[in-house]
Design a protein around this motif. Structure first.
Motif, PDB file in Angstrom:
ATOM      1  N   GLU A 200      34.596  49.696  36.397  1.00 56.88           N
ATOM      2  CA  GLU A 200      34.019  48.600  37.178  1.00 56.88           C
ATOM      3  C   GLU A 200      35.118  47.681  37.715  1.00 56.88           C
ATOM      4  O   GLU A 200      35.042  47.201  38.833  1.00 56.88           O
ATOM      5  CB  GLU A 200      33.024  47.796  36.330  1.00 56.88           C
ATOM      6  N   LEU A 201      36.155  47.442  36.932  1.00 60.47           N
ATOM      7  CA  LEU A 201      37.273  46.622  37.403  1.00 60.47           C
ATOM      8  C   LEU A 201      38.014  47.314  38.534  1.00 60.47           C
ATOM      9  O   LEU A 201      38.441  46.665  39.489  1.00 60.47           O
ATOM     10  CB  LEU A 201      38.237  46.316  36.263  1.00 60.47           C
TER      11      LEU A 201
ATOM     12  N   ILE B  56      37.409  46.602  46.260  1.00 57.09           N
ATOM     13  CA  ILE B  56      36.590  45.780  47.156  1.00 57.09           C
ATOM     14  C   ILE B  56      37.310  44.493  47.551  1.00 57.09           C
ATOM     15  O   ILE B  56      37.232  44.047  48.685  1.00 57.09           O
ATOM     16  CB  ILE B  56      35.239  45.450  46.496  1.00 57.09           C
ATOM     17  N   HIS B  57      38.018  43.886  46.592  1.00 54.74           N
ATOM     18  CA  HIS B  57      38.615  42.566  46.804  1.00 54.74           C
ATOM     19  C   HIS B  57      40.134  42.604  46.971  1.00 54.74           C
ATOM     20  O   HIS B  57      40.802  41.591  46.791  1.00 54.74           O
ATOM     21  CB  HIS B  57      38.252  41.648  45.643  1.00 54.74           C
ATOM     22  N   ALA B  58      40.675  43.727  47.365  1.00 58.60           N
ATOM     23  CA  ALA B  58      42.132  43.870  47.479  1.00 58.60           C
ATOM     24  C   ALA B  58      42.743  42.874  48.447  1.00 58.60           C
ATOM     25  O   ALA B  58      43.864  42.411  48.246  1.00 58.60           O
ATOM     26  CB  ALA B  58      42.483  45.297  47.887  1.00 58.60           C
ATOM     27  N   ASP B  59      42.037  42.503  49.484  1.00 61.54           N
ATOM     28  CA  ASP B  59      42.558  41.574  50.489  1.00 61.54           C
ATOM     29  C   ASP B  59      41.947  40.174  50.372  1.00 61.54           C
ATOM     30  O   ASP B  59      41.997  39.402  51.328  1.00 61.54           O
ATOM     31  CB  ASP B  59      42.292  42.121  51.889  1.00 61.54           C
ATOM     32  N   ALA B  60      41.394  39.855  49.231  1.00 61.21           N
ATOM     33  CA  ALA B  60      40.716  38.566  49.054  1.00 61.21           C
ATOM     34  C   ALA B  60      41.704  37.406  49.145  1.00 61.21           C
ATOM     35  O   ALA B  60      42.842  37.502  48.687  1.00 61.21           O
ATOM     36  CB  ALA B  60      40.010  38.534  47.706  1.00 61.21           C
TER      37      ALA B  60
ATOM     38  N   VAL C 263      41.169  34.593  47.697  1.00 59.31           N
ATOM     39  CA  VAL C 263      40.829  33.738  46.562  1.00 59.31           C
ATOM     40  C   VAL C 263      41.389  34.352  45.284  1.00 59.31           C
ATOM     41  O   VAL C 263      41.674  35.548  45.219  1.00 59.31           O
ATOM     42  CB  VAL C 263      39.296  33.568  46.414  1.00 59.31           C
ATOM     43  N   ASP C 264      41.565  33.507  44.274  1.00 61.41           N
ATOM     44  CA  ASP C 264      41.958  34.005  42.955  1.00 61.41           C
ATOM     45  C   ASP C 264      40.694  34.443  42.228  1.00 61.41           C
ATOM     46  O   ASP C 264      39.659  33.774  42.305  1.00 61.41           O
ATOM     47  CB  ASP C 264      42.659  32.922  42.145  1.00 61.41           C
ATOM     48  N   ILE C 265      40.769  35.551  41.529  1.00 63.06           N
ATOM     49  CA  ILE C 265      39.621  36.073  40.787  1.00 63.06           C
ATOM     50  C   ILE C 265      40.001  36.131  39.311  1.00 63.06           C
ATOM     51  O   ILE C 265      41.025  36.709  38.944  1.00 63.06           O
ATOM     52  CB  ILE C 265      39.227  37.475  41.288  1.00 63.06           C
ATOM     53  N   LEU C 266      39.175  35.516  38.474  1.00 61.22           N
ATOM     54  CA  LEU C 266      39.389  35.508  37.033  1.00 61.22           C
ATOM     55  C   LEU C 266      38.344  36.403  36.387  1.00 61.22           C
ATOM     56  O   LEU C 266      37.149  36.238  36.618  1.00 61.22           O
ATOM     57  CB  LEU C 266      39.264  34.092  36.479  1.00 61.22           C
ATOM     58  N   ILE C 267      38.802  37.354  35.596  1.00 60.22           N
ATOM     59  CA  ILE C 267      37.923  38.237  34.837  1.00 60.22           C
ATOM     60  C   ILE C 267      38.172  37.944  33.359  1.00 60.22           C
ATOM     61  O   ILE C 267      39.305  38.029  32.888  1.00 60.22           O
ATOM     62  CB  ILE C 267      38.231  39.731  35.119  1.00 60.22           C
TER      63      ILE C 267
ATOM     64  N   CYS D 158      44.408  45.809  30.988  1.00 61.13           N
ATOM     65  CA  CYS D 158      44.151  45.296  32.335  1.00 61.13           C
ATOM     66  C   CYS D 158      45.248  44.367  32.822  1.00 61.13           C
ATOM     67  O   CYS D 158      45.040  43.581  33.739  1.00 61.13           O
ATOM     68  CB  CYS D 158      42.821  44.554  32.339  1.00 61.13           C
ATOM     69  N   GLU D 159      46.408  44.455  32.249  1.00 61.11           N
ATOM     70  CA  GLU D 159      47.496  43.548  32.618  1.00 61.11           C
ATOM     71  C   GLU D 159      48.038  43.812  34.018  1.00 61.11           C
ATOM     72  O   GLU D 159      48.614  42.922  34.625  1.00 61.11           O
ATOM     73  CB  GLU D 159      48.624  43.646  31.596  1.00 61.11           C
ATOM     74  N   ASP D 160      47.846  44.988  34.559  1.00 65.40           N
ATOM     75  CA  ASP D 160      48.403  45.333  35.863  1.00 65.40           C
ATOM     76  C   ASP D 160      47.373  45.280  36.990  1.00 65.40           C
ATOM     77  O   ASP D 160      47.527  45.943  38.001  1.00 65.40           O
ATOM     78  CB  ASP D 160      49.039  46.730  35.817  1.00 65.40           C
ATOM     79  N   THR D 161      46.335  44.475  36.822  1.00 64.28           N
ATOM     80  CA  THR D 161      45.333  44.348  37.882  1.00 64.28           C
ATOM     81  C   THR D 161      45.692  43.170  38.776  1.00 64.28           C
ATOM     82  O   THR D 161      46.543  42.353  38.445  1.00 64.28           O
ATOM     83  CB  THR D 161      43.926  44.111  37.303  1.00 64.28           C
ATOM     84  N   LEU D 162      45.034  43.052  39.907  1.00 58.65           N
ATOM     85  CA  LEU D 162      45.280  41.916  40.787  1.00 58.65           C
ATOM     86  C   LEU D 162      44.537  40.674  40.321  1.00 58.65           C
ATOM     87  O   LEU D 162      44.719  39.599  40.852  1.00 58.65           O
ATOM     88  CB  LEU D 162      44.921  42.257  42.243  1.00 58.65           C
ATOM     89  N   PHE D 163      43.702  40.805  39.306  1.00 58.53           N
ATOM     90  CA  PHE D 163      42.916  39.687  38.791  1.00 58.53           C
ATOM     91  C   PHE D 163      43.696  38.884  37.768  1.00 58.53           C
ATOM     92  O   PHE D 163      44.567  39.407  37.077  1.00 58.53           O
ATOM     93  CB  PHE D 163      41.638  40.197  38.107  1.00 58.53           C
ATOM     94  N   ASP D 164      43.332  37.601  37.654  1.00 54.94           N
ATOM     95  CA  ASP D 164      43.779  36.809  36.515  1.00 54.94           C
ATOM     96  C   ASP D 164      42.882  37.232  35.357  1.00 54.94           C
ATOM     97  O   ASP D 164      41.682  37.451  35.530  1.00 54.94           O
ATOM     98  CB  ASP D 164      43.621  35.318  36.787  1.00 54.94           C
TER      99      ASP D 164
END
Length: 62
Positions: free
Chosen positions: A10-11, A17-21, A23-27, A37-43
């Motif tokens: 799901e991540l 989907i949000h690669a070009d967002a 905004v900052d995304i916190l999961i 999940c340390e290498d994701t684009l999300f916080d």
């Protein structure tokens, strides 16, 4: 999420989907998944622990 490795797909979908967002995304993940999940684009943040094996649980009491 209940700490299942299978839920990480799901991540990956969200990341695509949000690669070009703009905004900052916190999961906030269960502790069992944070290091995976340390290498994701999300916080990445953490969740409170609950003894139940499934469902929605928070640290709130009534």
């Amino acid at each position: 999420m209940n700490g299942l490795r299978a839920n990480l797909i799901e991540l990956a979908k969200l990341e695509e989907i949000h690669a070009d967002a703009d905004v900052d995304i916190l999961i906030c993940l269960p502790a069992t998944l944070i290091t995976q999940c340390e290498d994701t684009l999300f916080d990445i943040g953490g969740q409170d622990y609950h003894a139940a094996t499934g469902g929605v649980h928070t640290s709130l009491t009534t």
